[in-house]
Every structure is written in C-alpha cells, then in structure tokens.
Write a protein that holds these residues in place. Structure first.
Motif, short mmCIF file in Angstrom:
data_model
loop_
_atom_site.label_atom_id
_atom_site.label_comp_id
_atom_site.label_asym_id
_atom_site.label_seq_id
_atom_site.Cartn_x
_atom_site.Cartn_y
_atom_site.Cartn_z
N ASP A 208 0.85 -1.19 0.00
CA ASP A 208 0.00 0.00 0.00
C ASP A 208 0.88 1.23 0.00
OD1 ASP A 208 -1.97 -2.11 1.33
OD2 ASP A 208 -3.13 -0.44 0.50
N THR A 209 0.81 1.98 -1.11
CA THR A 209 1.66 3.15 -1.24
C THR A 209 1.05 4.28 -0.42
OG1 THR A 209 2.64 2.44 -3.30
CG2 THR A 209 2.51 4.81 -2.94
N HIS A 210 1.50 4.38 0.81
CA HIS A 210 0.87 5.25 1.79
C HIS A 210 1.92 5.62 2.83
CE1 HIS A 210 -2.48 5.68 5.08
NE2 HIS A 210 -2.05 6.84 4.66
N ASN A 211 2.09 6.91 3.05
CA ASN A 211 3.01 7.37 4.10
C ASN A 211 2.51 8.69 4.65
OD1 ASN A 211 4.30 9.69 2.64
ND2 ASN A 211 4.81 8.02 1.22
N ASN A 212 3.09 9.10 5.75
CA ASN A 212 2.60 10.29 6.44
C ASN A 212 3.06 11.59 5.82
OD1 ASN A 212 1.11 8.90 8.40
ND2 ASN A 212 2.97 8.50 9.59
N VAL A 213 4.00 11.54 4.91
CA VAL A 213 4.43 12.76 4.23
C VAL A 213 3.48 13.08 3.08
CG1 VAL A 213 6.24 13.91 2.91
CG2 VAL A 213 6.85 12.42 4.85
N PHE A 214 3.26 12.10 2.22
CA PHE A 214 2.53 12.36 0.97
C PHE A 214 1.12 11.79 0.96
CE2 PHE A 214 7.09 12.29 -0.12
CZ PHE A 214 7.22 13.59 -0.58
N GLY A 215 0.77 11.03 1.96
CA GLY A 215 -0.54 10.40 1.95
C GLY A 215 -0.56 9.15 1.09
N ARG A 216 -1.74 8.81 0.63
CA ARG A 216 -1.96 7.54 -0.03
C ARG A 216 -2.11 7.72 -1.53
NH1 ARG A 216 -4.19 2.75 1.93
NH2 ARG A 216 -5.07 3.52 3.87
#
Lengths: 562, 562
Positions: A208-216
C-alpha cells in the motif's frame, strides 16, 4: 543575554501539509483541475481514513476529458511506447520539448487525481528537453539510446537538487540530494529526461503506497483500491498516462505488484545487473540478507523494458557503480522453437481469485494452442508459504529495526499497512541471530536447488505463475506477497503481463466452493479490474527471458482485451 | 547373554597411519623410490616436528634422475603445457593412456618426496584414458575441450567412490563420496581425466599444508619450506611435474599462495563464475560472509588457465550447479594498445623482502619499457592491514566455530599453523554479532568503493602487486596473507606469475635498513627460491584480465630466468 524562545517541534501533520502544499504549488497552473471535479475525488490526506470504493474507470478518463492536453499531446502520451517515441525524437519527427511537455501536463493531472507524485522537476526537465532538441539539430542524431525520453522515478532515487524523503517525516529535514544515483548519471548520459519522482509506502515494505508525508496513492482503476507497492506511485502515474516508462525497485515484489494492480507491464531483472548505487534506503545499510533489492522498469511493452535494460547494462556500467555485477547485456537470438513452460497455479493458503485463475488458465491454454508445452509444477515445488516465512525472516534481520527508529525520530505513527504488516504476523515474535542466519541461508539454498533441479529436469524455459492471487484489492487488504517474494528468494528474472480483466460472468466458472479467498472475493467489486500473469525466467538469463516474453506478448496480444 | 568387549576409539595417530599406509600401498610398485633415497628425505609424519631446511633443488631433480620415467614420459610431463597436450591428443599425435600414465608415475614419485597426495584414482584414470583414446579412434576427434587431459584436484572436491576427508581425522569415518562435485561432472563431459587428489591444511585456513591425517606437504624447492596453502598439495605436485593443471580453491589466497611458493602460474577468477557446488567444506555451510570461496586453476601458462575457464564457464554451466552465477565466458579481443597498470608496493607492516621488491620492480620496469604506463597507488589505497583485519572478522563469523568442533570430535590437536593462526592474533578476542555484521558489510563496501573510484579515476586496466611479501618461507612462518586476501575482499580476478628467483647478489640493492622484515629475511636461506608478481583485474572482467596477462606473460618471458 538573549532569551531564546522555546523550540516547538512542528507536528508531523504540519510538516506533511507544508510539503504537500509546496508540491501542489509546483504544478503548472494550466493543468490545475477544476474544483468541481477535485471535490468528487476521495481525500488522500495522511490523516483521513481509507476512501470508500468509487466507480471503476472514473479516474482513467480524466486526462482525456479535462481539456487540458491538446489532441497532439493526448496522442503523444497514449498512442506509442517509449521505443517509438525515442525513435521519432531521434529522427526529428518529434521534439523532446513536446513529449516532455505533454507528459508533464498529464503527470500533473494524475497527481491531482491519484496522488502519485512526491517531487516535480518540471522546469529542469523542460530545459533538458530543449538541450536534447538542440543536440539533435546540431548533430543530426539523438544524444543516446534514450534521446529526449521522459522517465519517472520512484522517490528513493537521488537527483541533485531534489529532496529524497522516501515518505519519512524525519527525512523532510534533510537537504536536497547533492549527488545523483549512479543510474541517473548513466541514463542521463544516454539522453533521458527526469521530470518527477513518485510515491512509495512508509518503510517501502508494504503493498500500500501510503506514508505520512505524501498520503496515499490511489488506483486509477478504482480509487478505493491500492495502486500496489512499493512502487505504487509509478503504477498509478503510468496507468494515468502521466509517464511512459518508470523506474521501480523490487525486493519482494515492489516493481511487479504495482504493475499487476494498475494493468502494466514490468520486469524485475536478476539482482546486481542494474546499478543500484546512490539511492536512499528505507532501512539499515549493510544487511547480510541474501535477497537483494533490484531496479526494474515499469511500462507498456517488452521492447521498452529491453531498451532500457540494454541501456543500463553495458560493459561500462561498472565504471558508474562499484556495487554492480558488471555483466554486459548479451544479444541473444529470437526464439525460433516451441517453448516449455512450467505452471504454478497457486498455494492453498492463498488460492487464486477466479479472475486470476481464468487469466492464468487462458494464457497457458493459448500458449499450448500455439504448440508450446506446459508442465504443471504445483505438486513439485517447495512450499510457497514456507518460502514466504523464510523471506520475512530475511527481511527482519536488522536487530535495530531501523525503519521503526526512523518513525520514532520523526514522531510519526505507523500507517495502517505497516501497523498490520503481514511480516509481523508471519514472523511470530522471531528475533534474528547470527547463528540462525547460517541455517536460514542453508534453507534458502535448498529451495534454490529444488527449483533449479526441477527446471533442469523438465527442460523448462520459463515458469508461468500468478504475481498475486487477486487483482488490485481495497486499500490495506493486500496481505502476503507470496507469489512475488518467491522470485526474489530465487533471484530469477521475472515479468508481469497485464492480460484480460475481471469479468464476473466469465470468471464464475473458475470459482471454487471449498476454498477461503484471502482477501475475500466479491465479484462485483473487482469487476473490470486488470488481471495479469507472471512469467519467471532463469537466473542471469534476463536476455533469454526478454525473448521469451516477446513470444508470450505476441500470443496474448491476439486475444481481444475485454 | 553376550558380553561386548569395551569399545576403544583408536587414536588419531593410529587412524592417520592406517590411512597413509593405504595410500602408499596404492602407488604403482614400479614407481617406488629406493629406500636409500627416501631415507635422506625429511619426515612428513603428522607427529614429527617441522623438518630442517634442506639444500635447494634436492627434490626437483628426482623425477628425472630416478630412472622411473622413460625419456618420452619425461618429455610428456615437462615439455608442454596442457593446451599443447590436449591438441596433440585430439589430433592423434599422442594417446591419453601415455599422457595419463606418465603423470601417474611422476605423481607417485612426487608423493614420496613432498607428500602431496591424499587420494589416488590411478586405475580408474587409466580406464578413462583408454575410453578417451577409443573415442578418438572411433570418432576421429576429441571427446571435448579437455580430451584425455589428466587434471589433479584439491582434496575438497568430491569424486564418486573416493574419500573426501579434507584432512580431518573425524572425516576418515565417512564413506566415499556418492556424488561428484558439479565441476567434476562438467569437466568429465569435456574429456578430463581425474587421477589424484591433493593435500591441504587442517581447516583450510592456513598457508601451511599440514594436517593430522596426511601430515605436511613440503616445498620441492626447499623441503624445509612451506608449499603454501591451502592448495599446497597441488602446488608441490605441479612443481614436481606430477600434474600439468590442478584445481584449487581460494578465499584468502589458497589458489595463489601455493603458486607463488612453488613457482607456478595461477588464476583466481571472480567469485561465482566457476561452479562451486558439491564440495566438502572445512566449516559451516550457510555463512553470510560476503567474501566467497572461488575455484581457480594452477598450472604452467595463461592459455591453460583460459582453456579450462572457457570450459567451466559456459551458457550451460548453470544447468550443472544451482549456485553458479551463470555468466558465460565472453570472447574478447586481444590487447592492441598500451595498458595502464596501478602498482602497489606493499604495506609498512609487511614490507617486501628484497627478492620480491626486485621482481615487482623489474616487472614494472619492463612493462614501462614496452610503452605501458604504471601508476603508483601506495599512498592512495585503503590501509591493507585494516582490510586484513576486516577479512579475518568475516572469516570468523560462525558462532559455533565449527572447524574447532570437528577437531574435537576427531580427538585431534591443532597443527602448529592453526594453533598460531594469524587470524587469532588479529581478531583479538572479537566475537561476531549480527548487529556488527551490518557494520562490517558497510565497511567492506567503503573499501570496494575506494578501489573502484581509484581504478575509474586513473583509467587503470589492472594492478600489479605482490602476492606475498616473500618467497615461500620455512614451515609455519607464513603469517598474514594481506596481499592475497585483499583481492578476495574486493572480489576482483587475479593471477600469480612466477618471475625471476631470489638472488642475493642482485637483491641486496633492494634491501632497506629501516624496516623489520616479517618473517625475517636471511638472504642465504631464500637463495634460488622462485619469486613472483600478482596481477589483479576488474570484477567480472576475467576475460579482459586473461588478455592482459598474455601481454604480461610475453613481456616477462623475454627476460631470461635466473
């Protein structure tokens, strides 16, 4: 005496908002979608819950219907593959500024719809495109094998002057890169134009391409679905037509999972052949893990993969990168005989969803109809679930668990797919030791030997298998990557072919009553999603696999896509 | 009720005597040297102290003067290289039975003089030679690229029906091998004839070929000197003319140290290119050590090394061995330009003995005189002593210290060179951990990067350096292998050239007053010993290095050997 004001550390939410606002401000004003359209799209904010499933195909049509690209730009970005574009630019039939400009526009649209970008280098790219065009005007030939071609990059590549945060809040405080990844240097010398970097998962170890910098990042075929990972930004961008060729990395499926989720072709080479140097790693350097990360292309055609592999793998490659294997690309003869394929139809713990079972069956049937042989391997291979468990141990060797330390330093929480990582489940509290690493290596070699002996004994040219048991699935439901990680464990080259679509009427006959699908199979929600096959070759025979893939591509192309 | 007699475990001395008696009984009666000669030779019994130095050249002349070989057999075993013999056998000018028979006789003599063999397969070899000859008579061509050629093997290779004790008392109880090493299968298919296996050190990790099963192998140039290790049995055998081409392994110098001790040529390829599968290891399998063992040839000429490398490294090699890299040998063009060599003249902790300094200087001077360039690297390279310390840590990763466990199980003591292993000194009580292994790997990569950048920056084709700071030295005085282990650390291909001899009159001008030679340099005792140079190429460019070596070989050959 000066009194210092108390230092307040901004929250990760504040840092993320600032970064994303900056990114948005760099999109060309002419490409900004109307608010009326944007407001219908689900939020990709890091703080928002996963968006609900939306109607299929709602996103894919936006580039063509938004009136932002000219008809010529739409043609450039959709009617060709990279090989064709390079050929046209290298013979003066197209200008690089027109090609790069068109893809910049479409990438900007893609970003607003599926949230796939992390960094944009649009101005630098246009300058570079002009240089390429001037070179052609002056010299009457292209600058190199990739003359004028825009190439998109997973965020973990370093490009001078551009940030490489790889989605870590902590890395937002790092200065822009001061050196290029070795591959960037090498490809730029061949005329490539870099114009954007793309999103990836927190830690890079989930689908799941999701992180707290750029979102999902969202899947263009269904915004409620994952675009795959870890190179999901590339998957979504290329599917939206915002790139024609992207560079991914893969240690457990990261180049292939986004391809199969987004209906693309991708190729994972044998590790070590493509220079990996000078990238930013999501964890600790120096891992003794025998499963090595590898760079591979994602795109539209086998010949595009061959074009860039041949460019990246030359007898000069070692001069760019001390860590590369230094085995030049060999020119091998096209296949002029019938082939013998092994066939793996899945593991009982992760049975194939009917659309995937259908697609694999159809591909095998078509190949047989053309005279190729297919040998069923299900009962002969080592247990894939055990291989996955072994791979997870290898991926968990760092006693410091560095990625978690980086999250702590950044004061950021785990995203859901990291918090619920299948590795955590599978490894069952296991702690690595040097002593056990010897045994894990022996266990891995036994797996290698079994696959090797099977291939030699049966005279196989390649193996057909799924890349995943399903199409793309709803966000945070992907789970274990047993069908891609096995290929990394073996270190064989492997490709994903997009082929057919989920079609509940046809797929129904492939449904089994006595199995538990994981994630659950509900025909309605998968309807129309692209399906795929995976084709795995022999180690270091990347060249031979490319020729085999051309055969497969031709056989599959004769079937009208539904 | 039957009373069992108490079981008495025979002592290791008893077991060793039994094994060595059996071995001696298998030597052809016609090749047994007269007692009058044998009694003048030093003992090689495992229990005896190291023999005192004997006059130089006492041993080397025995094969020719003992009247056991016919003039034709002496010619066969001394006048040609392997390439020439294969050519003659493949065109009917020589019979394999004559060639194999001659080498068997000479190997038997060598065994009685320098104690170099562990297993003999003389009868099987003669049968096989007959098969080769019959094949030629029937087909009018050779059986393969090594048609009829006798090849000797380090004991660690498995040959069906033959023991593989690798000098461990414990392994004497193992049954004969039931499978061949993969390389044996591959080479046999090309017409090779295996006729003997050769001695190696206890644990394979010292440069003194000495173990409690077979005793100590002596250097034919001076029986009080080491033949080198770990492939010292090959070194002594080939120097005695008892073999023309032998297969060694090398993880810190084991293929090169015996060559430089015994005046031979040897080639250590890039790791992974030659199939390593199915051998018996001296320690634990599954080591995460990034320095990998590699198989290389020892013999008489560059073209012999090329012949066997080309045979072992084909596009079919992977089919024989799941662990091989699978990169076929490339045909590259002969060098048609001047070359640029780096030059490493040693490290202050292990300064070059005058004979080696002279030889390296002479080689560099000759190359410059032919128009090649030489770039001094001493002040630019990473510290070689630090590299050795790092290598020793990598070689000590096994928390179980398996070789010591095997000695315990066999109730045998360490031989002196193992008891005083330089690694023990260097590692200074260091205990390996998984956590530190990450850091060691990072440290190694920094070394790799420095050498890489140096080579690229200076446009070097190869690097000249010593393989050791001295010629062969008295038994148990070899010490650290810093000049060979660095090449394994880098995983570059490398060769040893025999060139010149120690000559105290000439060497005196290379002596330095302000250094401490280690081991001590006493001109008299080294007089007449073969000296050497090492030539190191670039990783995976084994083919290019072979072409460079042909240039070096030609330049050096123009100097009359003293």
């Amino acid at each position: 005496m000066t009194i210092q004001p108390p230092t307040t550390t901004p929250s990760w939410q504040t840092l993320s908002t600032k970064k994303r606002t900056t990114l948005h401000s760099l999109l060309p004003p002419s490409t900004i979608l109307p608010n009326t359209l944007i407001s219908t799209l689900p939020s990709t904010s890091p703080t928002a819950p996963a968006p609900p499933p939306l109607p299929v195909h709602s996103a894919l049509s936006i580039p063509a219907t938004s009136d932002i690209l000219t008809p010529h730009e739409l043609e450039i970005t959709s009617a060709y593959d990279a090989t064709a574009l390079v050929e046209m630019m290298s013979t003066g039939k197209l200008k690089s500024v027109d090609v790069v400009g068109a893809f910049i526009k479409r990438a900007s649209i893609a970003q607003q719809v599926v949230n796939c970008l992390t960094e944009v280098m649009f101005e630098e790219a246009m300058e570079r495109a002009k240089e390429c065009d001037k070179f052609f005007e002056r010299e009457g030939r292209g600058m190199g094998m990739l003359h004028g071609l825009p190439i998109s990059l997973k965020d973990s590549f370093n490009v001078v002057g551009t940030h490489t945060t790889i989605g870590y809040i902590d890395y937002l405080s790092r200065p822009p890169a001061t050196t290029d990844s070795t591959l960037i240097t090498l490809l730029r010398a061949e005329g490539a134009v870099f114009y954007c970097k793309t999103n990836l998962p927190q830690t890079m170890m989930t689908a799941d391409t999701h992180n707290n910098v750029f979102g999902r990042t969202l899947n263009p075929y269904n915004l409620g679905f994952t675009a795959g990972g870890s190179t999901g930004g590339e998957g979504a961008l290329i599917a939206m037509g915002g790139s024609i060729l992207g560079l991914a990395t893969d240690i457990a499926g990261s180049c292939r999972i986004p391809a199969l989720c987004c209906g693309l072709f991708s190729f994972k080479p044998t590790a070590g052949r493509v220079p990996f140097g000078g990238k930013v790693a999501p964890g600790r350097l120096g891992s003794p893990c025998p499963i090595m990360p590898v760079i591979g292309p994602m795109g539209r055609s086998v010949r595009d993969a061959e074009l860039i592999l041949r460019t990246m793998i030359t007898d000069k490659t070692w001069e760019f990168d001390a860590g590369v294997l230094g085995v030049p690309w060999r020119t091998v003869q096209p296949v002029a005989r019938t082939l013998r394929f092994g066939l793996i139809r899945g593991h009982e713990k992760r049975p194939l969803h009917p659309p995937i079972a259908k697609t694999l069956h159809t591909a095998a049937t078509l190949l047989k109809a053309r005279g190729h042989e297919v040998v069923l391997l299900d009962h002969l291979i080592p247990d894939l679930w055990d291989m996955w468990t072994l791979a997870c141990k290898f991926f968990s060797l760092d006693p410091k668990n560095t990625p978690m330390e980086i999250l702590k330093t950044g004061n950021e929480p785990k995203v859901p797919s990291v918090a619920n990582a299948p590795m955590e489940d599978t490894s069952d509290g296991w702690k690595p030791t040097l002593d056990e690493l010897f045994d894990l290596n022996v266990e891995r070699f036994q797996v290698l030997k079994k696959f090797h002996d099977l291939i030699v004994e049966h005279g196989l040219d390649a193996i057909l298998l799924p890349g995943y048991q399903a199409t793309a699935v709803p966000h945070d439901q992907f789970g274990e990557a047993i069908y891609t990680a096995l290929v990394n464990m073996l270190n064989y080259p492997s490709a994903i072919f997009p082929f057919l679509k989920a079609d509940k009427a046809v797929d129904a006959s492939f449904a089994k009553a006595d199995v538990t699908y994981e994630p659950p199979y509900e025909p309605e929600i998968f309807e129309g999603m692209p399906t795929h096959i995976q084709v795995m070759g022999k180690p270091m025979q990347d060249e031979e696999l490319i020729e085999i893939l051309k055969v497969v591509e031709k056989v599959l192309a004769d079937v009208p896509l539904k």
